[in-house]
Design a protein around this motif. Structure first.
Motif, mmCIF file in Angstrom:
data_model
loop_
_atom_site.group_PDB
_atom_site.id
_atom_site.type_symbol
_atom_site.label_atom_id
_atom_site.label_comp_id
_atom_site.label_asym_id
_atom_site.label_seq_id
_atom_site.Cartn_x
_atom_site.Cartn_y
_atom_site.Cartn_z
ATOM 1 N N PRO A 197 45.094 33.474 51.471
ATOM 2 C CA PRO A 197 43.822 32.806 51.166
ATOM 3 C C PRO A 197 42.617 33.489 51.811
ATOM 4 O O PRO A 197 41.530 33.523 51.218
ATOM 5 C CB PRO A 197 44.024 31.392 51.733
ATOM 6 N N ILE A 198 42.802 34.045 53.004
ATOM 7 C CA ILE A 198 41.721 34.781 53.654
ATOM 8 C C ILE A 198 41.409 36.054 52.872
ATOM 9 O O ILE A 198 40.242 36.379 52.599
ATOM 10 C CB ILE A 198 42.095 35.134 55.107
ATOM 11 N N TYR A 199 42.457 36.784 52.496
ATOM 12 C CA TYR A 199 42.263 38.028 51.749
ATOM 13 C C TYR A 199 41.628 37.758 50.385
ATOM 14 O O TYR A 199 40.840 38.579 49.885
ATOM 15 C CB TYR A 199 43.593 38.762 51.584
ATOM 16 N N ASP A 200 41.951 36.635 49.757
ATOM 17 C CA ASP A 200 41.332 36.298 48.467
ATOM 18 C C ASP A 200 39.814 36.193 48.610
ATOM 19 O O ASP A 200 39.058 36.708 47.767
ATOM 20 C CB ASP A 200 41.890 34.976 47.943
ATOM 21 N N ASN A 201 39.370 35.532 49.665
ATOM 22 C CA ASN A 201 37.934 35.395 49.890
ATOM 23 C C ASN A 201 37.290 36.718 50.268
ATOM 24 O O ASN A 201 36.160 37.019 49.843
ATOM 25 C CB ASN A 201 37.679 34.366 51.001
ATOM 26 N N LEU A 202 37.984 37.541 51.043
ATOM 27 C CA LEU A 202 37.438 38.854 51.408
ATOM 28 C C LEU A 202 37.329 39.749 50.182
ATOM 29 O O LEU A 202 36.361 40.527 50.044
ATOM 30 C CB LEU A 202 38.321 39.511 52.467
ATOM 31 N N GLU A 203 38.293 39.669 49.283
ATOM 32 C CA GLU A 203 38.217 40.452 48.047
ATOM 33 C C GLU A 203 36.981 40.067 47.234
ATOM 34 O O GLU A 203 36.313 40.925 46.649
ATOM 35 C CB GLU A 203 39.487 40.237 47.216
ATOM 36 N N TYR A 204 36.682 38.788 47.214
ATOM 37 C CA TYR A 204 35.497 38.327 46.491
ATOM 38 C C TYR A 204 34.217 38.845 47.146
ATOM 39 O O TYR A 204 33.311 39.329 46.469
ATOM 40 C CB TYR A 204 35.500 36.801 46.454
ATOM 41 N N LEU A 205 34.165 38.763 48.477
ATOM 42 C CA LEU A 205 32.954 39.191 49.181
ATOM 43 C C LEU A 205 32.738 40.697 49.097
ATOM 44 O O LEU A 205 31.599 41.165 48.990
ATOM 45 C CB LEU A 205 33.033 38.754 50.651
ATOM 46 N N PHE A 206 33.832 41.467 49.158
ATOM 47 C CA PHE A 206 33.717 42.929 49.091
ATOM 48 C C PHE A 206 33.759 43.449 47.652
ATOM 49 O O PHE A 206 33.663 44.661 47.442
ATOM 50 C CB PHE A 206 34.846 43.581 49.896
ATOM 51 N N ASP A 207 33.917 42.536 46.692
ATOM 52 C CA ASP A 207 33.988 42.909 45.277
ATOM 53 C C ASP A 207 35.094 43.941 45.050
ATOM 54 O O ASP A 207 34.910 44.940 44.345
ATOM 55 C CB ASP A 207 32.640 43.452 44.796
ATOM 56 N N ALA A 208 36.242 43.701 45.679
ATOM 57 C CA ALA A 208 37.383 44.607 45.532
ATOM 58 C C ALA A 208 38.166 44.221 44.286
ATOM 59 O O ALA A 208 38.783 43.156 44.237
ATOM 60 C CB ALA A 208 38.272 44.526 46.774
ATOM 61 N N LYS A 209 38.140 45.091 43.276
ATOM 62 C CA LYS A 209 38.723 44.732 41.985
ATOM 63 C C LYS A 209 40.141 45.282 41.796
ATOM 64 O O LYS A 209 40.928 44.723 41.065
ATOM 65 C CB LYS A 209 37.826 45.237 40.851
ATOM 66 N N LYS A 210 40.441 46.408 42.422
ATOM 67 C CA LYS A 210 41.744 47.029 42.235
ATOM 68 C C LYS A 210 42.664 46.734 43.410
ATOM 69 O O LYS A 210 42.220 46.514 44.527
ATOM 70 C CB LYS A 210 41.583 48.543 42.076
ATOM 71 N N SER A 211 43.966 46.749 43.135
ATOM 72 C CA SER A 211 44.947 46.536 44.183
ATOM 73 C C SER A 211 44.843 47.645 45.232
ATOM 74 O O SER A 211 44.798 48.833 44.899
ATOM 75 C CB SER A 211 46.351 46.522 43.570
ATOM 76 N N GLY A 212 44.784 47.262 46.473
ATOM 77 C CA GLY A 212 44.703 48.233 47.560
ATOM 78 C C GLY A 212 43.292 48.534 48.016
ATOM 79 O O GLY A 212 43.098 49.120 49.092
ATOM 80 N N ASP A 213 42.285 48.141 47.208
ATOM 81 C CA ASP A 213 40.897 48.426 47.590
ATOM 82 C C ASP A 213 40.522 47.707 48.883
ATOM 83 O O ASP A 213 39.865 48.286 49.754
ATOM 84 C CB ASP A 213 39.933 48.006 46.477
ATOM 85 N N LEU A 214 40.914 46.451 48.997
ATOM 86 C CA LEU A 214 40.541 45.681 50.182
ATOM 87 C C LEU A 214 41.147 46.286 51.444
ATOM 88 O O LEU A 214 40.479 46.371 52.483
ATOM 89 C CB LEU A 214 40.978 44.230 50.030
ATOM 90 N N ASP A 215 42.404 46.714 51.384
ATOM 91 C CA ASP A 215 43.053 47.302 52.553
ATOM 92 C C ASP A 215 42.310 48.551 53.002
ATOM 93 O O ASP A 215 42.149 48.796 54.200
ATOM 94 C CB ASP A 215 44.513 47.630 52.242
ATOM 95 N N LYS A 216 41.863 49.350 52.051
ATOM 96 C CA LYS A 216 41.111 50.554 52.404
ATOM 97 C C LYS A 216 39.777 50.193 53.059
ATOM 98 O O LYS A 216 39.351 50.829 54.024
ATOM 99 C CB LYS A 216 40.870 51.395 51.151
ATOM 100 N N ILE A 217 39.114 49.153 52.529
ATOM 101 C CA ILE A 217 37.826 48.731 53.094
ATOM 102 C C ILE A 217 38.007 48.233 54.517
ATOM 103 O O ILE A 217 37.266 48.617 55.432
ATOM 104 C CB ILE A 217 37.193 47.636 52.208
ATOM 105 N N LEU A 218 39.007 47.382 54.718
ATOM 106 C CA LEU A 218 39.240 46.831 56.053
ATOM 107 C C LEU A 218 39.637 47.921 57.039
ATOM 108 O O LEU A 218 39.235 47.889 58.212
ATOM 109 C CB LEU A 218 40.325 45.752 55.994
#
Length: 441
Positions: free
Chosen positions: A315-336
């Motif tokens: 649930p935390i990662y879902d919200n972070l994906e929305y805030l960082f506008d991470a659309k592809k799988s793995g994008d959020l991990d790279k950003i973090l």
């Protein structure tokens, strides 16, 4: 008249000091309760800790005398461990199998029958946090109640963090002119950092949203909640209040409650990213949540620590994906990984830590016990801000409810403190479907 309280196991596992909180009455702990406590003492969690604490308390009381004969307590009551209180044939005829709950009820029933034969019978009351145990006791004609000593407030008296006050329209005009107003103009008691919606008592649409100052003497306009924060704009008055608290550097403790979909976690994350990444006010963002499953536990998870935590923290990662506008799988991990200032953790290993200079978000805090929330808040170091988020109506912990959890406790205990602020969000903004489900289901 003195009473006899028979305690269920869950009461002791919830509050190890419970036997000492029944004033000058007689407290009975059935032998079967000791057996269940013994079975829990090796658990490496809050329940195991409480079981061990109960064991140490009873061992300390042994120095005063024999537990099965009754030990006088400091407050004037008596604590007694009941080894084998007569037969439970009467109860077996009604409920069949003699489970641990039924054996505990048999003790209470036999005490009740003994008291009825005396000249001045004392009430025998079963105390349990298990609803069905209380139902069974009622079937047997025994008074039963929930454990009430740890309740902070009744559900209809929860502090919401804001109130509506109807005033003369001249008072509202004076506020807009002077940008300040004495609290005495309200004619009611308010707390520091509480929000007040001023409405025209004559019925016009004139109104003002104000905040009580930190020292509790005057009303101030909201300063921080007007502009978008990481692309998030407040959609209602309560969300504006929440952002005001989340962005204020002079309020190190913030609590947010509300039903699913009201925006608690998203607002907290947006404000935290603004403070950590944009303003550099804090050196790190720490996000944590208790590991309490909804429904049946799925068991052990494979992989390293981060891989094990991922399903719990999704649930935390879902919200972070929305805030960082991470659309592809793995994008959020790279950003973090690139930022390095955002840490997602479980609360399991927080004991003993000191956390200075960080923005701390504790999600699902309604599943924390009183002891756990104390442990967490006392970890907060100099220059840190902690935000506790949760819905007291969605409790997954087996020994907590809406009025005995750690989140409710901290809201009530800190509402009059200048260093804290609270808001209850009411309107769902996730979607029309989510709002309707929260209301109807």
């Amino acid at each position: 008249m003195k009473k006899i309280y028979v305690l269920d196991t869950n009461v002791l596992l919830h509050d190890p000091q419970a036997p000492l909180k029944f004033e000058d009455n007689v407290v009975v702990i059935p032998a079967v309760v000791l057996e269940e406590i013994d079975a829990k003492k090796r658990l490496q969690d809050e329940i195991g800790r409480n079981a061990r604490q109960v064991s140490r308390m009873l061992d300390g009381l042994r120095e005063r005398g024999r537990l099965h004969e009754g030990i006088p307590l400091d407050q004037g009551g008596v604590l007694k461990v009941e080894l084998n209180h007569r037969s439970f044939i009467r109860l077996k005829a009604r409920f069949g199998e003699m489970t641990s709950d039924n054996r505990m009820l048999a003790v209470a029933l036999n005490y009740h029958l003994e008291e009825q034969e005396s000249d001045s019978p004392r009430p025998v009351i079963v105390v349990s946090k298990d609803v069905l145990v209380r139902v069974k006791a009622d079937v047997l004609g025994l008074p039963a109640q929930d454990y009430l000593s740890d309740r902070t407030v009744s559900p209809d008296a929860f502090y919401t963090g804001y109130s509506q006050v109807y005033v003369h329209p001249g008072v509202i005009d004076a506020f807009y002119t002077d940008r300040s107003l004495a609290v005495s103009e309200l004619g009611k008691t308010v707390y520091p950092n509480e929000f007040v919606i001023l409405r025209d008592e004559t019925g016009t649409s004139k109104s003002a949203l104000v905040k009580v100052s930190t020292d509790g003497t005057r009303l101030e306009p909201l300063r921080l909640a007007g502009d978008p924060v990481w692309g998030i704009t407040a959609r209602n008055a309560q969300q504006r209040m929440a952002l005001e608290l989340l962005l204020s550097d002079d309020i190190p403790l913030v609590t947010l409650t509300g039903r699913a979909g009201t925006g608690k976690t998203l607002l907290a994350l947006a404000a935290a990213l603004h403070k950590v990444e944009d303003e550099r006010r804090y050196k790190k963002l720490l996000i944590a949540r208790p590991i309490v499953p909804m429904g049946k536990d799925i068991g052990y998870l494979p992989g390293e620590k981060d891989e094990k935590l991922r399903p719990w923290m999704q649930p935390i990662y879902d919200n972070l994906e929305y805030l960082f506008d991470a659309k592809k799988s793995g994008d959020l991990d790279k950003i973090l990984m690139g930022l390095g200032s955002i840490q997602v953790e479980a609360l399991t290993y927080i004991r003993g830590r000191s956390i200075p200079g960080q923005y701390i978000i504790i999600d699902e805090a309604q599943n924390l016990s009183r002891h756990e929330v104390k442990t967490i808040v006392t970890r907060v170091g100099e220059g840190s801000k902690i935000v506790l988020i949760g819905d007291p109506e969605q409790i997954d912990h087996p020994y907590l409810d809406s009025v005995s959890n750690g989140l409710t406790l901290i809201v009530e205990k800190f509402k009059s403190e200048s260093i804290s602020g609270h808001v209850t969000l009411e309107k769902g903004e996730r979607s029309k479907l989510a709002q309707l489900a929260a209301e109807r289901l």
